[in-house]
Design a protein around this motif. Structure first.
Motif, PDB file in Angstrom:
ATOM      1  N   MET A  51     -13.868  53.590 -45.023  1.00 13.82           N
ATOM      2  CA  MET A  51     -14.491  53.635 -43.704  1.00 13.82           C
ATOM      3  C   MET A  51     -15.644  52.653 -43.601  1.00 13.82           C
ATOM      4  O   MET A  51     -15.850  52.022 -42.561  1.00 13.82           O
ATOM      5  N   THR A  52     -16.440  52.534 -44.678  1.00 11.79           N
ATOM      6  CA  THR A  52     -17.560  51.593 -44.654  1.00 11.79           C
ATOM      7  C   THR A  52     -17.065  50.167 -44.489  1.00 11.79           C
ATOM      8  O   THR A  52     -17.544  49.413 -43.628  1.00 11.79           O
ATOM      9  N   ALA A  53     -16.104  49.783 -45.341  1.00  7.28           N
ATOM     10  CA  ALA A  53     -15.578  48.422 -45.265  1.00  7.28           C
ATOM     11  C   ALA A  53     -14.895  48.174 -43.924  1.00  7.28           C
ATOM     12  O   ALA A  53     -15.113  47.130 -43.279  1.00  7.28           O
ATOM     13  N   MET A  54     -14.092  49.128 -43.487  1.00  5.17           N
ATOM     14  CA  MET A  54     -13.393  48.965 -42.220  1.00  5.17           C
ATOM     15  C   MET A  54     -14.369  48.884 -41.051  1.00  5.17           C
ATOM     16  O   MET A  54     -14.186  48.092 -40.115  1.00  5.17           O
ATOM     17  N   SER A  55     -15.430  49.693 -41.086  1.00  5.07           N
ATOM     18  CA  SER A  55     -16.400  49.692 -39.994  1.00  5.07           C
ATOM     19  C   SER A  55     -17.143  48.365 -39.908  1.00  5.07           C
ATOM     20  O   SER A  55     -17.467  47.895 -38.812  1.00  5.07           O
ATOM     21  N   ASN A 108     -21.165  60.246 -37.114  1.00  6.32           N
ATOM     22  CA  ASN A 108     -19.770  60.663 -36.967  1.00  6.32           C
ATOM     23  C   ASN A 108     -18.976  60.110 -38.145  1.00  6.32           C
ATOM     24  O   ASN A 108     -18.335  59.068 -38.048  1.00  6.32           O
ATOM     25  N   GLY A 109     -19.028  60.824 -39.283  1.00  5.86           N
ATOM     26  CA  GLY A 109     -18.381  60.332 -40.486  1.00  5.86           C
ATOM     27  C   GLY A 109     -17.193  61.138 -40.931  1.00  5.86           C
ATOM     28  O   GLY A 109     -16.924  61.252 -42.127  1.00  5.86           O
ATOM     29  N   LEU A 110     -16.447  61.709 -40.001  1.00  7.33           N
ATOM     30  CA  LEU A 110     -15.384  62.643 -40.394  1.00  7.33           C
ATOM     31  C   LEU A 110     -14.026  61.991 -40.600  1.00  7.33           C
ATOM     32  O   LEU A 110     -13.134  62.623 -41.182  1.00  7.33           O
ATOM     33  N   GLY A 147     -23.176  51.310 -37.229  1.00  2.00           N
ATOM     34  CA  GLY A 147     -23.742  52.587 -37.654  1.00  2.00           C
ATOM     35  C   GLY A 147     -22.827  53.329 -38.598  1.00  2.00           C
ATOM     36  O   GLY A 147     -23.279  53.898 -39.603  1.00  2.00           O
ATOM     37  N   ARG A 148     -21.537  53.312 -38.328  1.00  2.00           N
ATOM     38  CA  ARG A 148     -20.592  54.021 -39.193  1.00  2.00           C
ATOM     39  C   ARG A 148     -20.465  53.334 -40.548  1.00  2.00           C
ATOM     40  O   ARG A 148     -20.300  53.993 -41.581  1.00  2.00           O
ATOM     41  N   ALA A 149     -20.570  52.007 -40.564  1.00  2.00           N
ATOM     42  CA  ALA A 149     -20.479  51.284 -41.831  1.00  2.00           C
ATOM     43  C   ALA A 149     -21.617  51.664 -42.772  1.00  2.00           C
ATOM     44  O   ALA A 149     -21.437  51.725 -43.989  1.00  2.00           O
ATOM     45  N   LEU A 150     -22.784  51.927 -42.221  1.00  3.22           N
ATOM     46  CA  LEU A 150     -23.954  52.220 -43.048  1.00  3.22           C
ATOM     47  C   LEU A 150     -23.922  53.623 -43.652  1.00  3.22           C
ATOM     48  O   LEU A 150     -24.637  53.893 -44.619  1.00  3.22           O
ATOM     49  N   THR A 151     -23.123  54.507 -43.095  1.00  2.92           N
ATOM     50  CA  THR A 151     -23.182  55.906 -43.535  1.00  2.92           C
ATOM     51  C   THR A 151     -21.856  56.482 -44.017  1.00  2.92           C
ATOM     52  O   THR A 151     -21.830  57.631 -44.457  1.00  2.92           O
ATOM     53  N   SER A 152     -20.764  55.742 -43.954  1.00  7.86           N
ATOM     54  CA  SER A 152     -19.456  56.310 -44.281  1.00  7.86           C
ATOM     55  C   SER A 152     -19.356  56.757 -45.734  1.00  7.86           C
ATOM     56  O   SER A 152     -18.790  57.814 -46.032  1.00  7.86           O
ATOM     57  N   VAL A 153     -19.893  55.960 -46.663  1.00 12.80           N
ATOM     58  CA  VAL A 153     -19.859  56.365 -48.066  1.00 12.80           C
ATOM     59  C   VAL A 153     -20.669  57.632 -48.268  1.00 12.80           C
ATOM     60  O   VAL A 153     -20.265  58.549 -49.006  1.00 12.80           O
ATOM     61  N   PHE A 154     -21.808  57.720 -47.612  1.00 14.83           N
ATOM     62  CA  PHE A 154     -22.636  58.930 -47.699  1.00 14.83           C
ATOM     63  C   PHE A 154     -21.858  60.162 -47.258  1.00 14.83           C
ATOM     64  O   PHE A 154     -21.852  61.193 -47.943  1.00 14.83           O
ATOM     65  N   TRP A 155     -21.175  60.059 -46.115  1.00 18.13           N
ATOM     66  CA  TRP A 155     -20.418  61.213 -45.632  1.00 18.13           C
ATOM     67  C   TRP A 155     -19.242  61.521 -46.539  1.00 18.13           C
ATOM     68  O   TRP A 155     -18.873  62.688 -46.716  1.00 18.13           O
ATOM     69  N   GLY A 156     -18.637  60.516 -47.153  1.00 17.02           N
ATOM     70  CA  GLY A 156     -17.562  60.761 -48.109  1.00 17.02           C
ATOM     71  C   GLY A 156     -18.061  61.508 -49.332  1.00 17.02           C
ATOM     72  O   GLY A 156     -17.402  62.443 -49.823  1.00 17.02           O
ATOM     73  N   ILE A 157     -19.232  61.124 -49.843  1.00 16.32           N
ATOM     74  CA  ILE A 157     -19.814  61.817 -50.992  1.00 16.32           C
ATOM     75  C   ILE A 157     -20.177  63.249 -50.626  1.00 16.32           C
ATOM     76  O   ILE A 157     -19.964  64.185 -51.408  1.00 16.32           O
ATOM     77  N   TYR A 184      -6.417  46.925 -45.083  1.00 13.72           N
ATOM     78  CA  TYR A 184      -6.773  47.820 -43.978  1.00 13.72           C
ATOM     79  C   TYR A 184      -7.886  47.212 -43.134  1.00 13.72           C
ATOM     80  O   TYR A 184      -7.858  47.276 -41.894  1.00 13.72           O
ATOM     81  N   CYS A 185      -8.869  46.588 -43.778  1.00 11.58           N
ATOM     82  CA  CYS A 185      -9.990  45.987 -43.062  1.00 11.58           C
ATOM     83  C   CYS A 185      -9.533  44.834 -42.179  1.00 11.58           C
ATOM     84  O   CYS A 185      -9.995  44.685 -41.037  1.00 11.58           O
ATOM     85  N   VAL A 186      -8.640  44.014 -42.699  1.00 13.50           N
ATOM     86  CA  VAL A 186      -8.169  42.863 -41.926  1.00 13.50           C
ATOM     87  C   VAL A 186      -7.426  43.327 -40.672  1.00 13.50           C
ATOM     88  O   VAL A 186      -7.682  42.830 -39.557  1.00 13.50           O
TER      89      VAL A 186
END
Length: 494
Positions: A431-435, A149-151, A94-104, A297-299
């Motif tokens: 956050m998207t990539a890491m999630s 929860n994209g903070l 869920g966080r991967a799908l929305t992290s870029v949105f919350w960053g924008i 960071y993702c690895v």
């Protein structure tokens, strides 16, 4: 006399640096220029916000084994790990799908609204997760919690903008410390407070709310804390610069151009003088210092999330399966001790070590030390009594200190790779990539753990030896990726 001197200093500063009226970011920059010393109040505020959002992420792991068992969805005991992995992964998906949105959104409307919404999502959906009555309700509430929860991305940008340059490492260290504490204290709460009617029958009866929903109490405590943080977040200062360029005079426009296209001042001006930065129109995806640090960071995030779940599953699994036969309370005790040591190290030692060695050297050393440490874990299952308790506490403390040191260094590299007007989006991409990688962590870790328990008598890497070997392979890949030409940093001007 002191009051007159402070006033004259402030007036001189305002004449030297142009600030925009009613701009929250400019007000923060003014305060940074005028203030000296460590900003303790701001550090505590950020620490509490991050802790509130990190607590529910892994608080379920100590009791997830028993929760899946109570849902009666696994046909065999060895299959519990598969379903546990799906519940753990749903949050990260869920966080991967929305992290870029919350960053924008954070770049457009400010950091504070995203922080408030993220804290509120913990209150609602973490509470509902504790009241789950079946497997799909648990998956759904965790997915929605991750989506809203994209903070975490914006709060990293917030820390860089809130503090002077000499305190930015401390600010980002505070975030990674709070994050690491949440990933440790959360499971500790889950371990101590899950199934309260069984553990504390004198306080909680079988017919009470917490008796009928045995995994609700740790979720409820976390949600109450998050509610307090949500209310307190309304008083946080906004750091995003909000300038109306049409109102600038010609002289003001020249001043703004001299400090970058975003019109940032104070600490940002010094950063621009020292570092060769990409132009404001350059795509973040073409910013290799940023993208390389995100990939590394993702690895490491994949490794850490898989380790977090596997450690709890391994600790509570029976001795006949190569586990420790710990109760949820025993796991809570180990993680509580780990959390205290992590807090002491990150707040007292890490900032000084970072100044001496730099973030890259720190996470290389930490990655290398983690490999032999993890290789020793299966051997600990052969111990018992005091020796097991002592060594498992020491191993858990050292492992989490090393992991959080790696993540802190990567936070620093990511936020130094971009300017303020791109930090929200950059952290959203991270956050998207890491999630996505962390979503694979619990699912892959749970599946691997279940498979290993069914192959305890293999001639090569039997049982849990295979689990920790695979974790070490991922760790080794991460260490190799920290070297050039893969990982690069923004270059200093000659």
């Amino acid at each position: 006399m002191m009051g007159e001197e402070d006033t004259s200093n402030r007036e001189a500063l305002l004449k030297k640096n142009h600030y925009y009226e009613n701009c929250p970011g400019c007000k923060v920059d003014q305060n940074k220029e005028l203030r000296r010393g460590i900003p303790v109040k701001e550090l505590v505020s950020i620490w509490i916000v991050v802790l509130a959002t990190a607590l529910p992420i892994s608080s379920l792991f100590p009791f997830l084994y028993f929760m899946i068992r109570d849902f009666h969805i696994a046909e065999r005991e060895e299959d519990i790990g598969y379903f546990a992995g799906y519940v753990g992964s749903s949050f990260m998906l869920g966080r991967a799908l929305t992290s870029v949105f919350w960053g924008i959104m954070a770049d457009r409307y400010g950091r504070k609204p995203v922080i408030i919404i993220g804290s509120l999502s913990v209150v609602i959906f973490n509470t509902l997760f504790g009241l789950s009555v079946n497997f799909w309700m648990a998956v759904g509430t965790r997915f929605l919690l991750g989506s809203l929860n994209g903070l975490l991305g914006p709060i990293k940008a917030y820390a860089c903008e809130m503090f002077r340059e000499e305190h930015q490492a401390l600010g980002l260290s505070t975030i990674s410390t709070a994050w690491g504490m949440g990933l440790i204290v959360g499971p500790a709460l889950g371990g101590f407070l899950a199934q309260p009617a069984e553990k504390y029958p004198d306080v909680f009866s079988e017919d009470s709310l917490f008796g009928r929903f045995p995994y609700f109490l740790p979720c409820f405590i976390t949600s109450v804390f998050a509610f307090g943080v949500c209310i307190a977040s309304f008083w946080l200062p906004e750091t995003l610069h909000m300038h109306s360029e049409k109102k600038l005079s010609s002289n003001d426009t020249i001043d703004a151009m001299e400090t970058g296209s975003n019109g940032t001042k104070g600490n940002e001006r010094r950063e621009d003088d020292e570092i060769s930065k990409p132009t404001s129109g350059e795509s973040l995806l073409k910013n290799w210092p940023l993208m390389s640090s995100i990939i590394v960071y993702c690895v490491f995030s994949l490794h850490d999330m898989a380790y977090t779940e596997i450690f709890s599953l391994w600790a509570v699994s029976p001795k006949k399966f190569g586990g420790l036969s710990y109760s949820t309370g025993d796991v809570g005790e180990v993680l509580s001790v780990t959390g205290c040591s992590l807090l002491v190290f990150q707040l007292s030692l890490y900032p000084y070590i970072e100044r001496i060695l730099g973030p890259v050297s720190i996470f290389r050393i930490a990655g290398v030390l983690s490999i032999p440490l993890l290789a020793s874990y299966p051997l600990l299952a052969k111990l018992s009594g005091f020796s097991l308790s002592l060594l498992i506490n020491c191993a858990s403390m050292l492992k989490n200190v090393l992991s959080v040191s790696i993540i802190t260094g990567l936070f620093i590299l990511q936020n130094r790779a971009v300017d303020q007007h791109q930090r929200g989006a950059a952290n959203g991409i991270a956050m998207t990539a890491m999630s996505l990688f962390k979503a694979a962590g619990p699912a892959g870790g749970g599946a691997l753990f279940s498979w290993a328990q069914k192959h305890r008598n293999s001639s090569f890497l039997p049982g849990n030896h295979l689990v920790f070997f695979v974790l070490n392979v991922v760790e080794a890949i991460g260490v190799l990726m920290t070297f050039e030409p893969f990982l690069t940093q923004r270059k200093l001007l000659e």
